[in-house]
Design an enzyme around this catalytic site. Structure first.
Site, PDB file in Angstrom:
ATOM      1  N   HIS A  38       3.570  -2.212   3.265  1.00 56.27           N
ATOM      2  CA  HIS A  38       3.668  -0.899   2.628  1.00 56.27           C
ATOM      3  C   HIS A  38       4.984  -0.779   1.858  1.00 56.27           C
ATOM      4  O   HIS A  38       6.033  -1.200   2.355  1.00 56.27           O
ATOM      5  CB  HIS A  38       3.576   0.206   3.677  1.00 56.27           C
ATOM      6  N   HIS A  63      -6.327   3.255  -3.940  1.00 57.68           N
ATOM      7  CA  HIS A  63      -6.168   3.542  -2.505  1.00 57.68           C
ATOM      8  C   HIS A  63      -6.431   5.022  -2.231  1.00 57.68           C
ATOM      9  O   HIS A  63      -5.883   5.576  -1.277  1.00 57.68           O
ATOM     10  CB  HIS A  63      -4.754   3.139  -2.073  1.00 57.68           C
ATOM     11  N   HIS A  87      -5.076   9.696   0.293  1.00 51.97           N
ATOM     12  CA  HIS A  87      -5.015   8.919   1.537  1.00 51.97           C
ATOM     13  C   HIS A  87      -5.586   9.688   2.732  1.00 51.97           C
ATOM     14  O   HIS A  87      -5.022   9.691   3.826  1.00 51.97           O
ATOM     15  CB  HIS A  87      -3.564   8.507   1.834  1.00 51.97           C
ATOM     16  N   ASP A 111       0.804  -1.217   0.000  1.00 47.56           N
ATOM     17  CA  ASP A 111       0.000   0.000   0.000  1.00 47.56           C
ATOM     18  C   ASP A 111       0.842   1.275   0.000  1.00 47.56           C
ATOM     19  O   ASP A 111       1.985   1.278   0.447  1.00 47.56           O
ATOM     20  CB  ASP A 111      -0.885   0.029   1.248  1.00 47.56           C
TER      21      ASP A 111
HETATM   22 ZN   LIG Z   1      -2.689   3.205   3.139  1.00 49.08          ZN
END
Ligand SMILES: [Zn+2]
Length: 285
Positions: free
Chosen positions: A240, A137, A141, A86
C-alpha cells in the site's frame, strides 16, 4: 603458532568464500584493535542505481497461471514478479515510492481509489509518466461494494475510470482489484465486461495492520522479512502506498534484493484477461 593463527583463520575464511559479516567481524577482532572496528550503519542506505542494476537471476521453470477467488488472477503467469501498490494516490508517499521505483528501473501497478484520483490528479499523471500500469480500486473503497449488484458496481468502477481519464485522457485502466480482497462473482463479471482483468495477489505483508505489526522501523522490518520469505517466481505482491511510510522505507531495502533475484514487471496494460477462464472461489484467512 600463536602468531600465525589469525593469518591461518583469515586464509581459511577467504578460501571458503565466507563473507558473513559475523565471521568477518570475528576475524577482524583478532587483528584490529576494537576502536578501529567498522561500525554498522544505523539505517539501511538508500539503494544506489548500481545496487539495483544487477542482472536478475534466471529462473528456468515456467510458472503456470494461478487463479484466486472467482477466477481473479493470482500470479503473473510467468516467472516475473509484479509489485502492486493499493489505495493511493497519496500526495506524499506515492511520489516517494515512485522515486525508489525509478531509481531501480522498476515498473509496477497502482490500484487507485477514485476520489483520491480526483483530489491528486498530478500524482496520477506522474504514475503514468513513469510508465506504470493502472488498476481500478473503486471510487471510495467500500469493502461490501461487491454485494450491491452489478449496476451499482459498474457505475462505481466507471466513475473511477472517468476520474483517471480526467487526469490522464485515454490512459488504459486494464486491471481491477476488489477492496480488501472481498471478491464476488459480480465484481469479476462486471470487470470483464468493462475490459478489465481482476487481480488478486499471493504475497501480502499486511502493511496496514499497525496493531499487529507496529509502525516505523518495526513495521518496515516486518514487511521486508515477510516479502523476502514468501515471494516466488510469478508472485503478485500486495503493498500500500496510501499513508504507509514504513512501506516506502521497506521498498528502499527490498528493491535491490528483489531485482537481484527476479524480473520485476508492471502487469501489461494489454493483458488479455486469462482470468476469464474462471476458477473456484477460495476462503481468505
Ligand atoms: Zn485497498
Amino acid at each position: 603458532m600463536r602468531r600465525l593463527l589469525p593469518v591461518i583463520l583469515v586464509t581459511v575464511l577467504a578460501a571458503t568464500g565466507c563473507s558473513h559479516p559475523t565471521v568477518l567481524a570475528a576475524s577482524r577482532q583478532i587483528q584490529v584493535p576494537p576502536a578501529r572496528q567498522p561500525t554498522v550503519p544505523a539505517a539501511p542506505p538508500t539503494p544506489s542505481t548500481s545496487d539495483c542494476a544487477r542482472p536478475a537471476v534466471a529462473v528456468k521453470a515456467a510458472t503456470a497461471m494461478e487463479l484466486g477467488p472467482f477466477g481473479a488472477r493470482r500470479t503473473t503467469g510467468s516467472t516475473a514478479v509484479a509489485l502492486t501498490f493499493d489505495d493511493g494516490p497519496d500526495p506524499v508517499n506515492t511520489p516517494l515510492i515512485l522515486d525508489v521505483l525509478r531509481q531501480c528501473g522498476v515498473k509496477a501497478t497502482f490500484c487507485l481509489v477514485g476520489y483520491k484520483v480526483a483530489m491528486y490528479p498530478d500524482v496520477v499523471r506522474r504514475i503514468v509518466a513513469d510508465g506504470h500500469t493502472l488498476c481500478d480500486h473503486t471510487w471510495e473503497h467500500i469493502r461490501q461494494l461487491g454485494s450491491y449488484g452489478r449496476p451499482w458496481i459498474r457505475q462505481d468502477l466507471q466513475q473511477t475510470i472517468d476520474a483517471i481519464h480526467a487526469a490522464v485522457p485515454g490512459v488504459p485502466v486494464s486491471y481491477f482489484r476488489a477492496p480488501g480482497g472481498v471478491w464476488t462473482q459480480d465484481y469479476v463479471t462486471v470487470a470483464h465486461e468493462m475490459g478489465m482483468t481482476p487481480i488478486d495477489w499471493d504475497v501480502d505483508p499486511w502493511d496496514w495492520n499497525f496493531d499487529k505489526f507496529g509502525t516505523g522501523a518495526t513495521m518496515t522490518r516486518h514487511i521486508v522479512s515477510t516479502i523476502e520469505s514468501t515471494v516466488r517466481p510469478g508472485s503478485i505482491v500486495l503493498s500500500h502506498d496510501y499513508q504507509k511510510p514504513a512501506t516506502t522505507a521497506a521498498y528502499r531495502i527490498l528493491l535491490p534484493w528483489l531485482t537481484a533475484r527476479f524480473k520485476l514487471i508492471a502487469l501489461p496494460p494489454d493483458d488479455d484477461g486469462l482470468a476469464a477462464a474462471g476458477g473456484p472461489p477460495h476462503r481468505r484467512a
